[in-house]
Design an enzyme around this catalytic site. Sequence first.
Site, PDB file in Angstrom:
ATOM      1  N   ASP A 148      29.392  32.227  35.045  1.00  0.00           N
ATOM      2  CA  ASP A 148      29.638  32.858  33.745  1.00  0.00           C
ATOM      3  C   ASP A 148      28.541  33.873  33.484  1.00  0.00           C
ATOM      4  OD1 ASP A 148      31.935  32.067  32.302  1.00  0.00           O
ATOM      5  OD2 ASP A 148      31.089  30.086  31.986  1.00  0.00           O
ATOM      6  N   ARG A 156      23.080  32.814  32.116  1.00  0.00           N
ATOM      7  CA  ARG A 156      22.808  31.602  32.889  1.00  0.00           C
ATOM      8  C   ARG A 156      21.437  31.612  33.573  1.00  0.00           C
ATOM      9  NH1 ARG A 156      26.220  28.518  30.373  1.00  0.00           N
ATOM     10  NH2 ARG A 156      28.400  28.566  31.037  1.00  0.00           N
ATOM     11  N   ARG A 216      31.979  36.449  21.397  1.00  0.00           N
ATOM     12  CA  ARG A 216      32.282  36.598  22.825  1.00  0.00           C
ATOM     13  C   ARG A 216      33.432  37.586  23.026  1.00  0.00           C
ATOM     14  NH1 ARG A 216      33.659  30.764  24.721  1.00  0.00           N
ATOM     15  NH2 ARG A 216      33.755  31.761  26.783  1.00  0.00           N
ATOM     16  N   LYS A 246      39.480  36.533  30.799  1.00  0.00           N
ATOM     17  CA  LYS A 246      39.762  35.203  30.260  1.00  0.00           C
ATOM     18  C   LYS A 246      39.969  35.290  28.745  1.00  0.00           C
ATOM     19  CE  LYS A 246      34.822  33.972  30.143  1.00  0.00           C
ATOM     20  NZ  LYS A 246      33.765  33.159  30.727  1.00  0.00           N
ATOM     21  N   HIS A 247      40.703  34.359  28.154  1.00  0.00           N
ATOM     22  CA  HIS A 247      41.308  33.134  28.663  1.00  0.00           C
ATOM     23  C   HIS A 247      42.808  33.286  28.452  1.00  0.00           C
ATOM     24  CE1 HIS A 247      37.223  32.229  27.220  1.00  0.00           C
ATOM     25  NE2 HIS A 247      37.162  31.366  28.228  1.00  0.00           N
ATOM     26  N   HIS A 259      36.921  22.688  24.398  1.00  0.00           N
ATOM     27  CA  HIS A 259      35.965  21.819  25.073  1.00  0.00           C
ATOM     28  C   HIS A 259      36.107  20.374  24.588  1.00  0.00           C
ATOM     29  CE1 HIS A 259      34.070  25.762  25.748  1.00  0.00           C
ATOM     30  NE2 HIS A 259      33.514  25.203  26.804  1.00  0.00           N
ATOM     31  N   ASP A 333      40.228  27.335  33.610  1.00  0.00           N
ATOM     32  CA  ASP A 333      39.014  27.073  32.859  1.00  0.00           C
ATOM     33  C   ASP A 333      38.500  25.712  33.328  1.00  0.00           C
ATOM     34  OD1 ASP A 333      36.961  27.362  31.059  1.00  0.00           O
ATOM     35  OD2 ASP A 333      38.239  27.757  29.331  1.00  0.00           O
TER      36      ASP A 333
END
Length: 980
Positions: A148, A156, A216, A246-247, A259, A333
């Site tokens: 990501d 990250r 985002r 995405k998504h 999530h 995902d």
Amino acid sequence: MPQFHHNIIKICTALGSTIIILLFIQACSFEKLEGATKAYAQDIPDANYKLPVTITDSVDTLHKKKEIQVDSLLNKLSLREKIGQLFFVRAQGYFQNVNDEDYRELASLIKQYHVGGIVFFKGSVYGQAVLTNQLQEISGLPLWITQDMEFGAAMRVEGTTRLPPAMGIAATQNPDYAYLAGRITAQEAKALGVHQVFAPVLDVNNNPRNPVINVRSFSGKPDTVALYGQRFMEGIQSQNIIATGKHFPGHGDTDTDSHYALPVINHDYERLEEVELVPFKKMIDSGIQSIMSAHIAFPNISDNPNLPGTLDPSILRRILVDSLNFKGLIATDGLEMRGISAHFSPGEAVIRSLKAGADMMLLSLDEISAIQEVERAVERGILTENRINRSVRKILKKKKQAGLFEQRKIDINQLNIAISNPENREIANEISRKSLTLLKNERGMLPIQPNRYSRILLLSVTDNDNEERGAALAYEMRKYHPAVRHRVFHRNISAEDRQDIIQSAQWANLIIIGSHVYINSSGGHHFDAAQRRLIHSLPDGTPKGVITFGNPYAVGDLPNARFHLLAWQGSDLQLRNTAPALFGASNIGGRLPIEIPGSYGINRGLSLPQTTIRFGDPQSAGLSSDSLYKIDTIMHDAIFDSTFPGGVVTVVKDGVVAYQKGFGYETYEKHNPVNKSDIYDLASLTKVTATTPAMMKLIDEGKINLDDKVSSYFPEFNKGKKQDITIRHLLLHTSGLPAYRVYVDKLKSRSAIVEAIKNEPLINEPGTTYEYSDLGFILMGEIVEKVTGKRLDRYMRDTFYSPMGMNSTYFNPRDVGQWVSNRIPPTEIDTIYRQKTIRAEAHDERAYYMDGVAGHAGLFSSGSDLAAYTQMLLNGGTYGGQQYLSPAIINSFTRKQSEYVNRGLGFDRKDEDSSSAGSLTSEKTFGHTGFTGTSFWVDPEHDLTIIILTNRVYPYRSYGRNISKIRAAVANAVITSVID
């Protein structure tokens, strides 16, 4: 023995190395591998064996591997190996010992279960790179590395270039920034050995309560998301890295976090086609190579109403593949997310994903169990091997296209060149500055004027327990304002800290609330009860402003704030670039890419120009760091040669303090290093930093005329040739007065010295001869007081220094306080008049005995303050949104005005033959020098100022005779660094 091995033995024999031959033959007894991995091992030696370097070099040079044929390789893979290639497993990119449990589990998945690749989460540059090489080495087939990187690799990987989030990029209204962000992301991904980036987010964020997308997303408008997503994708794929949209088919209009649960969207296909699918269609038409599915149910467009899109053939096969004609990689995902794992076993989730049309299985909750279940499903006819082959073929083709069968490892030596280089950092800073979006600015609160708001409380309100939240913003704000307190209201705050916040709020005359409140899993984006109670307890009469560093919708909770500024993200990048904008040191021009219901419509935004200097770096001002660093050598050599014990060099280009460094020590004893914020005795720079601008201002206002007779202010001049002397003569040093008189042998008071100057005989006829004279400027200092009723120091502080935020510029700095005087290096050891080390009091004897305030000397200042002053001159007299001088008066005073020398009115100008301004500055360059070792030169053609502050007269004024050459060398180094 294969021909390859025979060739190596021939090489070794030629080298005459029997031992190496024996070692090689022994090492060639590879452990047999299953299926195609066994065949592939003929090309790639076993990872546990290390060839000697000389042999490896010979192999790379003389042995050309056969080009891998994907179908041939696929046919040689066992079913277990094929299934393994579909799985992409979690890894942390930090250092791990090979005996650590996490490493052993990861290695087992790679070696025993043949997983196809890695999804890296948090890590460091070298930690991730080294681990990648280790994992690639133990894997039979090369690993496909994914990560990501929505806002750059820094999402990250620590130490990489951080970029603003997607919504911040869209706020710039410049799609090219999206391309640059994608390119930077891909450059650093490639250096880290990452082959596929999970970005851009193509969701249309049209639901303010969306708990997972928010900033985002690029925008709440489908066309905007499509445009910026396309440019970001193009930037990524320009570096031969795969982008992933995405998504699918759209996660923007949800109020549930997948999530933790399964979101449901009840829109029909017509609505989906008008909004959510617009960006995905654009990406597919533009050549995006991968799409990631969403764990969202779409009951009104699916044959499987309760099935997540990731597992739903209606979503992936019927819409994505058939309707939109997407032929690339389809990634799920994370399969560990509760939107999937709460309803399906690991194996069932993968089986259903494959049937739906997905190729890459990301982050299964249990890879081993899932692989076994998929293998059993094939054996039982639930899945066909052909279906497995179709996805594996895609993955192997990508690996081949990336050249992984020839070279799979990272060049560690290139990391410190490719990662976080100055160019990438400057682009990130520029995007960050351009992203700032001002929605409200009542009473012109921004830019903040330090003389208007002298005490600022920055209150960082956060929904976690991070006590350091906002610290970078406070640090940067203090560069522009001397009195900024920072307090954090966090989740575990004590009663004592809460009371301290209230007391600080009572101290402040401006409160800035930095909102680090993020949208939560329930979709709430408001301040909680405790946060609201604190905010409501702040003094009603104290003006307040709000900056959101995350969730832009939070401004709706504080409608009465004087200003609303969106900064999009609480990263240090955004914090550092927000501070200058608060003080007018960078422009604000962002526009809102979303709607904030009840508050602001889409595309809302106010514009403010840059009006003050910004503290930046060479790249941000178009200067070459490599060339500019020549200054370091020049200054160090000058200190070694005892030209001065230390000093500060400040370079301002295009309104940016692009270079500022302190060198050496306060004295040759080398006890106290020079800091770039140190304050120096300006000596004759006082003439052009105090007296000259005072005269310019009074002439602008019509209170003084250049051709006024000095006799109209001093009756002593109303006789003989003195009656012909004008203000212009004093400014041009053509009054006929001598350069100076000692006076202080006998005269030790202000009144006595001024009286002596008024009665001083002329040495030349007025207007006929240039004679640089302190005396004329002392008189002009007195004229300022006669006209304004204020002594020169008070007039300049009230009129220029205080409103411009020049809080290190004072006459008599010792009287201001230790916070100023302690920053002043000693000037000279006086063995004649004061019999002591001169520090924080005027070095010039006449200025000292005139109570420290004189028109020719006595002023102290720092490089940063002089940068502000000279930038005001370059700005045509404006600074911080206020007009101090007219452009006409600045032009008049700085152009050549003397027929005898190349001088302006008050200001010196670059000499035509040689000058301490160097040989490369333009002919329009103006400035001045000071006896103590100070100078500034302003080059209007380059929008450039070069400021040098030293105490070259320490310990005695006989030192530092080489100062003029140092000034010229520094100036030439600066001009050389200007990038065309």
